[in-house]
Design an enzyme around this catalytic site. Structure first.
Site, PDB file in Angstrom:
ATOM      1  N   HIS A   1      -3.427  -5.556   1.252  1.00 50.96           N
ATOM      2  CA  HIS A   1      -2.763  -5.825   2.585  1.00 50.96           C
ATOM      3  C   HIS A   1      -2.686  -7.315   2.826  1.00 50.96           C
ATOM      4  O   HIS A   1      -3.624  -7.833   3.962  1.00 50.96           O
ATOM      5  CB  HIS A   1      -3.658  -5.128   3.524  1.00 50.96           C
ATOM      6  CG  HIS A   1      -3.274  -3.650   3.459  1.00 50.96           C
ATOM      7  ND1 HIS A   1      -2.353  -3.073   4.238  1.00 50.96           N
ATOM      8  CD2 HIS A   1      -3.985  -2.624   2.824  1.00 50.96           C
ATOM      9  CE1 HIS A   1      -2.625  -1.819   3.886  1.00 50.96           C
ATOM     10  NE2 HIS A   1      -3.424  -1.388   3.165  1.00 50.96           N
TER      11      HIS A   1
ATOM     12  N   CYS B   1       0.679  -1.316   0.017  1.00 50.84           N
ATOM     13  CA  CYS B   1      -0.046  -0.108  -0.121  1.00 50.84           C
ATOM     14  C   CYS B   1       0.822   1.253  -0.012  1.00 50.84           C
ATOM     15  O   CYS B   1       1.677   1.580  -1.013  1.00 50.84           O
ATOM     16  CB  CYS B   1      -0.938  -0.011   1.239  1.00 50.84           C
ATOM     17  SG  CYS B   1      -2.324   1.004   1.111  1.00 50.84           S
TER      18      CYS B   1
ATOM     19  N   GLU C   1      -0.884  -8.813   4.722  1.00 50.94           N
ATOM     20  CA  GLU C   1      -0.528  -8.921   6.064  1.00 50.94           C
ATOM     21  C   GLU C   1      -1.701  -9.105   7.072  1.00 50.94           C
ATOM     22  O   GLU C   1      -1.772  -9.427   7.934  1.00 50.94           O
ATOM     23  CB  GLU C   1       0.396  -8.005   6.693  1.00 50.94           C
ATOM     24  CG  GLU C   1      -0.182  -6.683   6.879  1.00 50.94           C
ATOM     25  CD  GLU C   1      -0.527  -5.659   5.822  1.00 50.94           C
ATOM     26  OE1 GLU C   1      -0.764  -4.596   6.111  1.00 50.94           O
ATOM     27  OE2 GLU C   1      -0.529  -6.282   4.471  1.00 50.94           O
TER      28      GLU C   1
END
Length: 811
Positions: free
Chosen positions: A781, A651, A783
């Site tokens: 994202h 991002c 993660e």
């Protein structure tokens, strides 16, 4: 205790928010803006993030004896409430600019500030810990024995008030209240099936709010159990917020739940009924989402017209509070918080009586259910409560139904559940259909009145068996249509009305050029002599049992904890490094310290967020300036060229890598107009949702566990994510395997459709890598993953991105 100190943490003070507390309790007119502009507080999300990190620091939090957030009344209240006796030095209060007088410093409600009490012996260490979090901290007051609040400015005492007077709450006030008569009636339905449904879909109270909701980051913290919109097509709104309990490093299956309820039309007719039903509906929304009834609590938010000395106006909040109190007593649940305001009047306009009920509880993630229909052919039942003489659902029947629903859930018979709101059963069924494009046929014996009237306290249940034939209202179907008797309404047509009602204000379905995009595919074996062992992508440093990864946290970064946890779970040793920019000296120290840390690490991970507050055209500006420093640039080059390490940016971090030239070129360069860039989303707003991505290349070590063509869901949250580059360059990147991932539709094909490509990226590109694959950047994202997340949006989420990177160093 006397001698303790008060520290102001966080933002500086300005004129914003002066008079906000009193302003929110005044009736306004067309001239209010001339004198009330300064009453509006200005938020500062990056500063708030620093405060969050500080309060998560165990050493710092244990030093705090008492704490107040800055709100109404500013310093005078936030500090003034902390102890009976205080000396406050207003000259010590940090200012946004010069020119503020003592009164302005005392009452400004500027945001993102905390007042904390600590012992004098802890002051030096506490201030040092604040500095380590890049957080401004100043001692502004001291506690004294004398029970008086004393304020000093420019050496003079400008206020000296006894605590006894402050604790008196002022003069008592009395008024005779005239409570309104109860005047509640259910809706009378006229017209046909299709006519009523089209009106419902376009009703501002029932139509889609997706274009507004997607402007807010719904997956930050990697704890969202339910997305705001669920189903394969993410169109069925969830009835409750469900979020995992926030933990920095460990994992949990415990989650918090919250739901709200309010009907202005009922409240206008009868404040008592409106409040009672608000409490009941908010509780029912939690039950419909999988909560158990044993541990529920409430928070009541009230907003009424300016009452003045009018007994009838005072009667409206009185009746509403009686209704809420009655519901609480009968259900046996209590309100543990709330907020009220008596200022909802503007000249001759007044707000309707407003009491919004928020219900809260905790639950386990495995118990959570979502409202979208799951299968075609399911049996759908309506579980209704008994009504008392006032037309309100009785507590006993509600609780009995709660127990039935819980039993169905535990037995595995309950597939989905929705409690009807303002649009009755009709709204519930319509929205349950949208998420997975499943149709519904109503039973012939159910009337239009039953379908479209209010049905508060009821539950629409999707069951995999016909367990309640007496309550059956219909069955789901493969045909994406709503049917009743001889009428049939195409749900595609209804969905268009539902989604487009607010399209001009909160766009979510803008037209984009072209539909399909080319699917890129690159396999390691297809490249001549390519392998991680022999090729350029082999690690040059010695094998490591536990690879180290450094994660810089810049002002505006908000994904550092998620990133560190994902890397730690994958087997890496993760360290968050806070970049300090409070002064030129602190920046210089950050540069030297970070460079040293980077030289000791195998990986660099630049996480997401809103660098520098995400100002226009400035996202990642501060990050890129930092990395272009000669010392940092040398450390990055050493990581890649001498030690063969890895870099990832997600991002905001992806934006930084692009602007630095590390993507797609693999080194920090001076970029120009011929280089790729990331620009504003075509939709013109921030996008937060789940997207589907297709792996286009496994060339990067970060993607070694993936195979080209595999599809993964990934949360996105960005306003500047549109990848732009010339076609010739894109095709060159594709031929070298540098196009890592693409946005794809439900069939797995790259798409330019805004429903699948959230920012309008060229060739639907979501992520790219450097020529040797060591540097990877992507908007999604990856993660933000974990067990029990995103239960209402099906798909595979784990790309093994971080495990792959760690394995790279183990050999």
């Amino acid at each position: 205790s006397a001698g303790d100190l008060v520290v102001l943490l966080g933002g500086s003070t300005g004129r914003d928010g002066i008079g906000g507390a009193t302003g929110s309790s005044k009736a306004h007119d067309t001239h209010s803006v001339e004198s009330c502009g300064a009453e509006v507080q200005k938020g500062n999300a990056p500063e708030e993030r620093k405060l969050q990190r500080m309060f998560r620091n165990a050493e710092a939090s244990r030093m705090i004896k008492r704490c107040n957030d800055f709100g109404a009344g500013g310093v005078s209240v936030a500090v003034g409430e902390l102890a009976p006796g205080l000396d406050i030095d207003l000259d010590a209060v940090p200012k946004k600019y010069e020119g503020l007088d003592g009164t302005e410093l005392a009452i400004s409600e500027s945001q993102e500030r905390m007042a904390v009490v600590i012992e004098k012996k802890d002051a030096e260490r506490f201030l040092a810990l604040a500095a380590s979090e890049n957080l401004q901290a100043v001692i502004i007051a001291s506690v004294k024995e004398d029970p008086r609040l004393t304020l000093f400015w420019r050496g003079s005492k400008i206020a000296d008030i006894s605590r006894e007077f402050l604790d008196s709450n002022g003069a008592e006030k009395h008024i005779e209240i005239d409570t309104p008569k109860l005047d509640y009636r259910n809706k009378t339905i006229s017209g046909g099936f299709s006519e009523n449904y089209m009106a419902l879909a376009s009703d501002l109270n029932c139509c889609s709010k997706r274009g507004l909701a997607e402007r807010f980051d719904s997956t930050i913290g990697a704890g969202s159990v339910l997305m705001p919109f669920g189903g394969k097509y993410q169109l069925t709104p969830a009835q409750a917020m469900v979020q995992k309990i926030s933990l920095e490093k460990k994992h949990t299956d415990s989650c918090s739940m919250m739901a709200f309820a309010y009907n202005p039309f009922i409240s206008e007719a009868s404040p008592y009924h409106g409040a009672y039903l608000a409490v009941a509906e908010s509780v029912c929304k939690l039950i419909a989402s999988g909560a158990e009834f044993s541990e529920l609590y409430l928070s009541l938010q009230e907003y009424f017209e300016k009452p003045g000395k009018d007994g009838k106006r005072w009667g409206k909040p009185f009746a509403a509070l009686l209704g809420a109190f009655d519901a609480q007593m009968q259900l046996g649940i209590g309100a543990i918080g709330g907020k009220d305001s008596m200022s909802g009047s503007f000249e001759d306009l007044s707000v309707p009586p407003t009491l919004v009920s928020f219900a809260v509880t905790t639950q386990k993630t495995d118990d959570i259910i979502s409202p979208e229909f799951k299968n075609a052919g399911s049996f759908v039942c309506l579980l209704k409560p008994e009504l008392n003489e006032a037309g309100l659902p009785t507590a006993k029947s509600l609780i009995n139904n709660f127990e039935k629903i819980n039993g169905l859930k535990k037995s595995g018979k309950l597939l989905s559940c929705y409690t009807p709101g303002m649009g009755g059963v009709a709204e519930a069924v319509m929205k349950m259909c949208f998420g997975n494009h499943i149709g519904f046929k109503y039973s012939d014996d159910i009337s239009l009145q039953d379908i479209f009237e209010y049905s508060y306290g009821s539950f629409v249940l999707e069951l995999n068996e016909n367990l309640m034939p007496e309550n059956l209202i219909g069955r789901t179907s493969k045909s994406f249509a709503l049917k009743h008797a001889k009428e049939s309404l195409e749900l595609d047509e209804l969905l268009k009305i539902y989604e487009n009602t607010l399209e001009d204000i909160y766009p979510c379905n803008i037209k984009t050029k072209g539909g399909a995009a080319e699917n890129f595919s690159f396999k390691r074996g297809a490249a001549e002599n390519f392998s991680f062992e022999r090729g350029a992508a082999a690690p040059l440093i010695k094998k490591s049992a536990k690879a180290k990864v450094i994660i810089p946290a810049f002002p505006g970064t908000n994904c550092e904890y998620d990133s560190a946890r994902a890397m730690t779970d994958a087997g890496a040793e993760a360290e968050i490094f806070v970049i300090n920019n409070l002064s030129s000296d602190s920046i210089a120290r950050s540069i030297d310290s970070f460079a040293e840390k980077l030289r000791e690490s195998e990986m660099l991970f630049i996480p997401g967020g809103f660098s520098g507050g995400d100002e226009p055209d400035g996202s990642a500006k501060f990050i890129t300036a930092f990395f272009r420093n000669a010392v940092i640039k040398e450390a990055v080059s050493g990581l890649l060229d001498k030690r063969g390490g890895l870099i990832c940016g997600i991002c905001n971090g992806f934006q930084a890598l692009i602007k630095l030239g590390l993507l797609p070129y693999g080194r920090i360069i001076d970029t120009d107009e011929s280089c790729p860039t990331l620009s504003f989303n075509l939709i013109g707003r921030h996008q937060s949702r789940i997207v589907r991505t297709r792996v286009a290349s496994d060339m990067s070590p970060w993607l070694s566990a993936c195979r080209p063509g595999e599809i993964y869901n990934v949360p996105i949250s960005h306003g500047e994510g549109r990848f732009i580059a010339g076609e010739a360059l894109i095709r060159e990147l594709a031929s070298k395997g540098q196009i890592a991932t693409q946005y794809v539709d439900c069939d797995g094909n790259a798409s330019m459709d805004i429903a699948f490509n959230p920012n309008g990226s060229a060739f639907a590109i979501e992520g790219i890598s450097s020529p040797d694959g060591r540097v990877l950047g992507k908007m999604g994202h990856s993660e933000r993953i974990g067990r029990g997340l995103y239960k209402n949006v099906p798909g595979e989420y784990d790309m093994k991105l971080f495990e792959s990177a760690v394995s790279f160093f183990k050999g």
